[in-house]
Scaffold this motif. Structure first.
Motif, PDB file in Angstrom:
ATOM      1  N   ARG A 116       0.842  -1.213   0.000  1.00 51.14           N
ATOM      2  CA  ARG A 116       0.000   0.000   0.000  1.00 51.14           C
ATOM      3  C   ARG A 116       0.863   1.245   0.000  1.00 51.14           C
ATOM      4  N   VAL A 117       1.980   1.191   0.720  1.00 49.59           N
ATOM      5  CA  VAL A 117       2.852   2.363   0.823  1.00 49.59           C
ATOM      6  C   VAL A 117       3.744   2.491  -0.414  1.00 49.59           C
ATOM      7  N   HIS A 118       4.315   1.367  -0.858  1.00 47.28           N
ATOM      8  CA  HIS A 118       5.348   1.437  -1.903  1.00 47.28           C
ATOM      9  C   HIS A 118       4.806   1.229  -3.307  1.00 47.28           C
ATOM     10  N   ARG A 119       3.569   0.788  -3.444  1.00 47.32           N
ATOM     11  CA  ARG A 119       2.891   0.633  -4.736  1.00 47.32           C
ATOM     12  C   ARG A 119       3.782   0.000  -5.813  1.00 47.32           C
ATOM     13  N   PRO A 120       4.178  -1.265  -5.640  1.00 51.21           N
ATOM     14  CA  PRO A 120       4.971  -1.904  -6.697  1.00 51.21           C
ATOM     15  C   PRO A 120       4.185  -1.934  -8.010  1.00 51.21           C
ATOM     16  N   ASP A 121       4.896  -1.783  -9.138  1.00 54.56           N
ATOM     17  CA  ASP A 121       4.228  -1.832 -10.442  1.00 54.56           C
ATOM     18  C   ASP A 121       3.841  -3.257 -10.799  1.00 54.56           C
ATOM     19  N   LEU A 122       4.558  -4.211 -10.205  1.00 47.05           N
ATOM     20  CA  LEU A 122       4.287  -5.623 -10.469  1.00 47.05           C
ATOM     21  C   LEU A 122       4.707  -6.414  -9.236  1.00 47.05           C
ATOM     22  N   THR A 123       3.879  -7.384  -8.846  1.00 51.83           N
ATOM     23  CA  THR A 123       4.256  -8.307  -7.766  1.00 51.83           C
ATOM     24  C   THR A 123       4.229  -9.710  -8.347  1.00 51.83           C
ATOM     25  N   VAL A 124       5.291 -10.461  -8.086  1.00 49.44           N
ATOM     26  CA  VAL A 124       5.396 -11.837  -8.583  1.00 49.44           C
ATOM     27  C   VAL A 124       5.409 -12.754  -7.365  1.00 49.44           C
ATOM     28  N   VAL A 125       4.438 -13.670  -7.320  1.00 46.74           N
ATOM     29  CA  VAL A 125       4.330 -14.539  -6.141  1.00 46.74           C
ATOM     30  C   VAL A 125       4.989 -15.879  -6.462  1.00 46.74           C
ATOM     31  N   GLY A 126       5.995 -16.273  -5.677  1.00 45.55           N
ATOM     32  CA  GLY A 126       6.702 -17.532  -5.908  1.00 45.55           C
ATOM     33  C   GLY A 126       5.999 -18.743  -5.328  1.00 45.55           C
ATOM     34  N   PRO A 127       5.833 -18.825  -4.019  1.00 44.01           N
ATOM     35  CA  PRO A 127       5.378 -20.068  -3.386  1.00 44.01           C
ATOM     36  C   PRO A 127       3.853 -20.267  -3.391  1.00 44.01           C
ATOM     37  N   GLU A 128       3.463 -21.513  -3.143  1.00 41.76           N
ATOM     38  CA  GLU A 128       2.036 -21.849  -3.177  1.00 41.76           C
ATOM     39  C   GLU A 128       1.266 -21.341  -1.957  1.00 41.76           C
ATOM     40  N   ALA A 129       1.932 -21.266  -0.789  1.00 41.88           N
ATOM     41  CA  ALA A 129       1.162 -20.945   0.424  1.00 41.88           C
ATOM     42  C   ALA A 129       0.478 -19.575   0.335  1.00 41.88           C
ATOM     43  N   PRO A 130       1.209 -18.507  -0.028  1.00 39.84           N
ATOM     44  CA  PRO A 130       0.490 -17.223  -0.138  1.00 39.84           C
ATOM     45  C   PRO A 130      -0.554 -17.228  -1.253  1.00 39.84           C
ATOM     46  N   LEU A 131      -0.312 -17.977  -2.335  1.00 38.89           N
ATOM     47  CA  LEU A 131      -1.308 -18.048  -3.416  1.00 38.89           C
ATOM     48  C   LEU A 131      -2.583 -18.706  -2.903  1.00 38.89           C
ATOM     49  N   CYS A 132      -2.408 -19.817  -2.183  1.00 35.40           N
ATOM     50  CA  CYS A 132      -3.583 -20.525  -1.657  1.00 35.40           C
ATOM     51  C   CYS A 132      -4.276 -19.704  -0.573  1.00 35.40           C
ATOM     52  N   ALA A 133      -3.527 -18.808   0.063  1.00 39.99           N
ATOM     53  CA  ALA A 133      -4.133 -17.946   1.091  1.00 39.99           C
ATOM     54  C   ALA A 133      -4.797 -16.719   0.470  1.00 39.99           C
ATOM     55  N   GLY A 134      -4.699 -16.562  -0.851  1.00 37.93           N
ATOM     56  CA  GLY A 134      -5.434 -15.485  -1.513  1.00 37.93           C
ATOM     57  C   GLY A 134      -4.681 -14.180  -1.662  1.00 37.93           C
ATOM     58  N   VAL A 135      -3.344 -14.251  -1.724  1.00 34.31           N
ATOM     59  CA  VAL A 135      -2.576 -13.001  -1.821  1.00 34.31           C
ATOM     60  C   VAL A 135      -2.916 -12.229  -3.106  1.00 34.31           C
ATOM     61  N   VAL A 136      -3.200 -12.952  -4.177  1.00 32.63           N
ATOM     62  CA  VAL A 136      -3.495 -12.283  -5.456  1.00 32.63           C
ATOM     63  C   VAL A 136      -4.816 -11.511  -5.352  1.00 32.63           C
ATOM     64  N   ASP A 137      -5.822 -12.142  -4.778  1.00 29.51           N
ATOM     65  CA  ASP A 137      -7.120 -11.467  -4.612  1.00 29.51           C
ATOM     66  C   ASP A 137      -6.951 -10.207  -3.763  1.00 29.51           C
ATOM     67  N   GLN A 138      -6.150 -10.343  -2.703  1.00 35.63           N
ATOM     68  CA  GLN A 138      -5.988  -9.199  -1.790  1.00 35.63           C
ATOM     69  C   GLN A 138      -5.223  -8.058  -2.443  1.00 35.63           C
ATOM     70  N   PHE A 139      -4.173  -8.389  -3.192  1.00 33.32           N
ATOM     71  CA  PHE A 139      -3.421  -7.333  -3.880  1.00 33.32           C
ATOM     72  C   PHE A 139      -4.291  -6.681  -4.952  1.00 33.32           C
ATOM     73  N   GLU A 140      -5.041  -7.506  -5.677  1.00 31.14           N
ATOM     74  CA  GLU A 140      -5.910  -6.947  -6.731  1.00 31.14           C
ATOM     75  C   GLU A 140      -6.958  -6.013  -6.133  1.00 31.14           C
ATOM     76  N   ALA A 141      -7.452  -6.382  -4.966  1.00 32.49           N
ATOM     77  CA  ALA A 141      -8.462  -5.529  -4.310  1.00 32.49           C
ATOM     78  C   ALA A 141      -7.885  -4.157  -3.965  1.00 32.49           C
ATOM     79  N   GLU A 142      -6.565  -4.078  -3.864  1.00 28.99           N
ATOM     80  CA  GLU A 142      -5.899  -2.794  -3.598  1.00 28.99           C
ATOM     81  C   GLU A 142      -5.519  -2.094  -4.899  1.00 28.99           C
ATOM     82  N   GLY A 143      -5.937  -2.661  -6.019  1.00 24.89           N
ATOM     83  CA  GLY A 143      -5.606  -2.054  -7.316  1.00 24.89           C
ATOM     84  C   GLY A 143      -4.174  -2.309  -7.751  1.00 24.89           C
ATOM     85  N   LEU A 144      -3.553  -3.362  -7.200  1.00 22.81           N
ATOM     86  CA  LEU A 144      -2.149  -3.662  -7.532  1.00 22.81           C
ATOM     87  C   LEU A 144      -2.081  -4.739  -8.609  1.00 22.81           C
TER      88      LEU A 144
END
Ligand code: AMP
Ligand code: GLY
Length: 427
Positions: free
Chosen positions: A59-87
């Motif tokens: 939220r503070v640093h606003r990366p232009d792109l985030t690349v998620v490596g491991p399965e655990a954050p993906l299965c925990a919904g990190v993509v949905d959460q980042f997208e909800a922030e417009g990232l």
């Protein structure tokens, strides 16, 4: 351009290595990264599964792109959460990541899609699972449904082993909630290969084939690990198999996900068994393989940023991915005792010497910096990777590099890519 890489293993080190070479010259951040990713960017003191801290940083640093490596954050919904922030974030949604997060869901999707795979039934009752062994016989494979860090699968040669694997998961709760349900699956004979695809929601591009080495010891002996080495391409995947892989594995699977309202974006990884009865899918993963990424990604000659962005934007095309005309071999150096318990904090010597050899890159996994030294901090410590014009050359170079590296208790397999030589010789 700012890029955040989530994760801290060998896969994330090769992602950072490749992204650092991109013509966009991005500024890289890794959460948490390792001693290797420091070479290309800034390590953040944030764990890959610390969703709140990841979001707070983003939220503070606003990366232009985030690349998620491991399965655990993906299965925990990190993509949905980042997208909800417009990232902008590369990886599947939580619903898509269920393909890896639930082996039962994965089987159901495969079965509905008609994707060839081993027959399986799922159980929550140990007594019912054991009774089903009357029908399967042995060998048979017992799998915990959920994420178990590569430890939830037992290939059982005898009924006793199968019964104890059933009890371990359902009664002993060895995998916690991830083992509340198990699959009892038919054993498949053959040779494994990993096929990774980049997916943009509807279209996909298949990446070069590779083969992992899951067992701890030479000749595929010893316990399963996260992967002790890999090479690419894998000659077991003959040219004529590619249309089959496209038309009977990836296309129907993605069509079925679309029917279920899941727009899959990111990496889709199919673990295949190639046997006498053809190609069957052992598992789908929702991310790059580790150590497969360390041998596939360095062979990509095109920039990665445009293709990752194309996946996010639904604008993928084959011409976005081009390849070096070479092969790659990666040998994992692990801590003494891995995949069982092991000590950390061993000083690693010889990294610069090894990395200066022609074609060699030493990717880090479980490494950290302590008092200026690079020390071990995990089970899989390094993936020593060499590229060459052919496998003989790449293997020789990788092992030459390994000889220059030392840490107390280090162990590695001496036979990475040996199956490829057998395969090449027999064709
Ligand atoms: P998985 O996590 O499902 O890929 O399983 C881990 C490893 O167990 C695979 O890479 C295979 O070596 C082995 N395995 C899984 N399922 C089967 C099966 N049905 N038949 C034979 N081996 C299997
Ligand atoms: N190398 C196996 C995996 O990444 O799942």
């Amino acid at each position: 351009m700012k890029i955040l890489v989530i994760g801290g293993g060998g896969r994330e080190d090769v992602l950072a290595w490749k992204l650092a070479r991109d013509s966009a010259r991005p500024e890289l951040f890794c959460a948490p990264g390792n001693a290797g990713t420091r070479r290309y960017g800034t390590n953040l003191d944030i764990g890959a599964e610390d969703m709140d801290a990841l979001l707070a940083w983003a939220r503070v640093h606003r990366p232009d792109l985030t690349v998620v490596g491991p399965e655990a954050p993906l299965c925990a919904g990190v993509v949905d959460q980042f997208e909800a922030e417009g990232l902008r974030v590369f990886g599947p949604s939580q619903a898509g990541a269920e393909l890896e997060g639930s082996k039962v869901f994965s089987k159901e999707v495969m079965s509905a899609a008609g994707v060839p795979t081993a027959a399986a039934e799922y159980f929550t009752s140990a007594a019912e699972a054991k009774a089903y062994l009357d029908q399967t016989g042995v060998p048979v494979v017992i799998k915990a449904e959920g994420l178990a860090a590569g430890k939830g699968v037992t290939v059982c040669e005898t009924r006793e082993q199968a019964e104890s694997a059933i009890d371990e998961s359902l009664v002993g709760r060895a995998f916690g909630d991830a083992g509340n349900r198990i699959l009892v699956e038919a054993f498949l004979d053959g040779e494994e290969a990993s096929i990774l695809a980049l997916v943009d929601g509807t279209r996909f591009v298949l990446l070069a084939s590779s083969q992992d080495h899951k067992r701890a010891l030479d000749d595929d002996q010893g316990p399963n690990t996260g992967g002790m080495g890999a090479y690419s391409p894998a000659p077991i995947i003959a040219d004529e198999m590619w249309p089959l892989i496209r038309d009977t594995v990836f296309q129907p699977l993605l069509d079925e996900l679309t029917r279920r309202g899941i727009s899959y974006k990111g990496v889709l990884y199919a673990g295949l068994m190639v046997g006498e009865s053809g190609i069957k899918v052992l598992e789908f993963n929702c991310r790059f393989g580790d150590p497969e990424a360390q041998v596939v990604i360095p062979r990509i000659s095109s920039d990665l940023v445009p293709v990752l962005n194309a996946c996010i934007d639904g604008a993928l095309s084959d011409d976005l991915v081009t390849w070096h005309d070479d092969v790659a071999v990666g040998v994992v150096m692990a801590s003494g005792g891995y995949p069982g318990s092991y000590q950390k904090g061993k000083v690693i010597e010889g990294l610069d010497d090894a990395g200066s050899l022609d074609g060699v890159v030493v990717f880090h996994a479980g490494t950290a910096v302590r008092d200026g030294d690079v020390v071990t901090s995990g089970g899989r410590v390094l993936c020593v990777t060499a590229r060459g014009r052919d496998l003989e050359q790449a293997v020789a170079q990788a092992y030459k590099a390994i000889e220059k590296i030392g840490f107390d208790g280090a162990h590695y397999r001496r036979d990475i890519a040996a199956k490829a030589f057998r395969c090449v010789r027999s064709t």
